[in-house]
Design an enzyme around this catalytic site. Structure first.
Site, PDB file in Angstrom:
ATOM      1  N   ASP A   1       0.867  -1.179   0.000  1.00 32.61           N
ATOM      2  CA  ASP A   1       0.000   0.000   0.000  1.00 32.61           C
ATOM      3  C   ASP A   1       0.900   1.223   0.000  1.00 32.61           C
ATOM      4  OD1 ASP A   1      -2.934  -0.976   0.608  1.00 32.61           O
ATOM      5  OD2 ASP A   1      -1.580  -2.196   1.825  1.00 32.61           O
TER       6      ASP A   1
ATOM      7  N   ASP B   1     -14.583  -5.242  -3.692  1.00 29.13           N
ATOM      8  CA  ASP B   1     -14.585  -5.169  -2.226  1.00 29.13           C
ATOM      9  C   ASP B   1     -15.960  -5.630  -1.755  1.00 29.13           C
ATOM     10  OD1 ASP B   1     -12.047  -4.146  -2.362  1.00 29.13           O
ATOM     11  OD2 ASP B   1     -12.635  -2.065  -2.023  1.00 29.13           O
TER      12      ASP B   1
END
Lengths: 216, 257
Positions: free
Chosen positions: B12, B131
């Site tokens: 990330d 998601d």
């Protein structure tokens, strides 16, 4: 080490990785180009490709990369490495995009893996064939030097090659069917996998390509 | 022997720095995505996913530069996701050296983007990120919906149906993250993983919730995933990629060693 490698750029996809991998394994000069003079003058030629075959073939022909490739292969007899869709483009015809005529440099077909695809144990296989699979080397070839048989290479494709002349087979991969992973003929070596993305084994193959002097 | 199941460390990245923090055994937190990607490459990771969480527009240039640097030094596939909204964004990332681009929210607002991108660049480089979060059962059967904004905003879209639609539009792969599990270290949500891997013919990467190596094994054997993605178990040096592969191989999973 002042050799020049031309990576034929017909505008389809990213050739940055191929070029930097060649540079990483010690290529003298790498040119990503479709300039006829540069390709003609290069010592070695890489013919890559990603994307759909119809658009690839259209651009190859529009930029006359087919003629340059023939020149390098047949008249100049330079070492040529074709990768992925670059390999598929060498065959006679591909099933992709409803059927597309290719260069017919290597007679044979490019077919879809088909659904449902299953392995020998009956397990369902996903398409694209994406990831690291084992390549069974067929015969000896300078480009396999230092690479153990059954090493894994990175594949990503939904269509697979079958050359008509089975004596050209240099490597095979099993994925529901037995697909041609590598073909060799004189000064041409073609691979379905991506050596530039295949870590140690792939970099060794590129190193071997740079050192390769095919018999004239 | 056949295709190996893949292990994919995920970085990330915010403004050119890895934000979750990385602490390899014996090596101090570098925070430099290029360094970290190189180390995972050396460890035998099968791919690397780079998730750009940079909010500012200016920061995007940093991302492109970082992707370029990684691509010069890492010779395994690199997927870049986060903030991809247009064909132009995809082109920029592919030209910078990404092998695949992951589309998430933009696919929800504009599903045609997936089709356009797949036709232009090939299905092999278009990953659709989903998601998913469990919602109330329907007739006793579990149901998962797509959520945006880090799992806060429901869309009402059924996750399994969405995966099928994305595959039909030309996605080459699904990156499935369970928002119920992400960050919990309780393991993948195997129900949705299995439902989606059974529903589509394209490969599925399971993500969200890995806390130990048994979770990776379950993602493959029970969830049916083709690849498993994890961040913290690798970043904090609890496990190396070779340890994870050895563990999976001992349980009959084919891995690249």
């Amino acid at each position: 080490m002042s050799e020049t490698v031309a990576v034929i750029d017909y505008g389809m996809g990213n050739l940055h990785s191929v070029a930097s991998a060649l540079q990483h394994v010690g290529a003298g000069r790498v040119l990503v180009t479709h300039d006829a003079d540069q390709i003609r003058a290069a010592d070695r030629v890489v013919f890559p490709g990603v994307g759909a075959i119809r658009d690839c073939m259209a651009e190859i022909r529009r930029l006359r990369c087919d003629e340059l490739l023939q020149l390098a292969l047949i008249e100049q007899r330079k070492p040529v490495l074709a990768i992925c869709v670059g390999m598929q483009a060498l065959l006679s015809r591909s099933e992709e995009n409803g059927g597309v005529d290719c260069l017919d440099i290597v007679p044979g077909t490019v077919r879809h893996f088909g659904q449902p695809l299953v392995d020998a144990g009956g397990q369902r296989l996903k398409v694209p064939h994406m990831g690291w699979n084992e390549v069974r080397q067929v015969g000896q070839h300078p480009l396999w030097q230092g690479i153990p048989d059954a090493s894994r290479f990175y594949f990503v494709h939904s269509y697979y090659v079958t050359a008509a002349d089975r004596s050209l087979l240099a490597g095979a991969v099993d994925y529901g069917v037995s697909a041609d992973a590598a073909l060799a003929r004189n000064n041409l070596f073609a691979v379905q996998f991506h050596p530039e993305k295949s870590h140690t084994a792939g970099l060794q193959l590129l190193r071997n390509f740079l050192a390769w002097s095919p018999p004239c | 022997m056949g295709l190996a199941k893949r292990i994919i460390p995920c970085l990330d990245v915010d403004n050119g720095r890895v934000v979750k923090g990385v602490n390899f055994v014996g090596i101090r937190d570098a925070g430099d995505p290029v360094e970290i990607a190189r180390r995972y490459n050396e460890q035998g990771a099968d791919e690397i996913t780079f998730l750009d969480i940079t909010a500012s527009h200016e920061g995007r240039d940093t991302t492109v530069h970082t992707v370029e640097q990684i691509a010069e030094q890492v010779f395994i596939p690199l997927t870049v996701g986060g903030g991809i909204r247009s064909v132009e964004d995809i082109r920029t990332m592919l030209n910078a050296g990404a092998d695949k681009v992951s589309i998430n929210t933009a696919a929800i607002h504009n599903p045609e983007l997936v089709q356009q991108a797949s036709e232009r660049f090939g299905a092999q480089c278009i990953v659709v990120a989903i998601d998913a979060k469990r919602v109330a059962d329907v007739d006793g059967a579990p149901r998962w919906e797509i959520f945006t904004h880090g799992g806060r905003k429901p869309t009402g879209i059924d996750a399994v149906a969405w995966a099928v639609k994305m595959a039909d539009l030309g996605a080459g792969e699904i990156l499935l993250t369970s928002m119920d599990r992400d960050g919990t270290r309780n393991g993948f949500e195997l129900g949705v993983t299995r439902a989606i891997t059974d529903a589509v013919d394209i490969p599925v990467i399971a993500s969200g919730g890995v806390g130990n190596l048994d979770h990776l094994v379950a993602g493959i054997l029970e969830g049916g995933a083709d690849a498993v993605l994890a961040a913290s178990i690798f970043h904090f040096g609890e496990y190396t990629v070779p340890e994870a592969k050895a563990y999976m191989a001992a349980r009959g999973i084919e891995v690249r060693t």
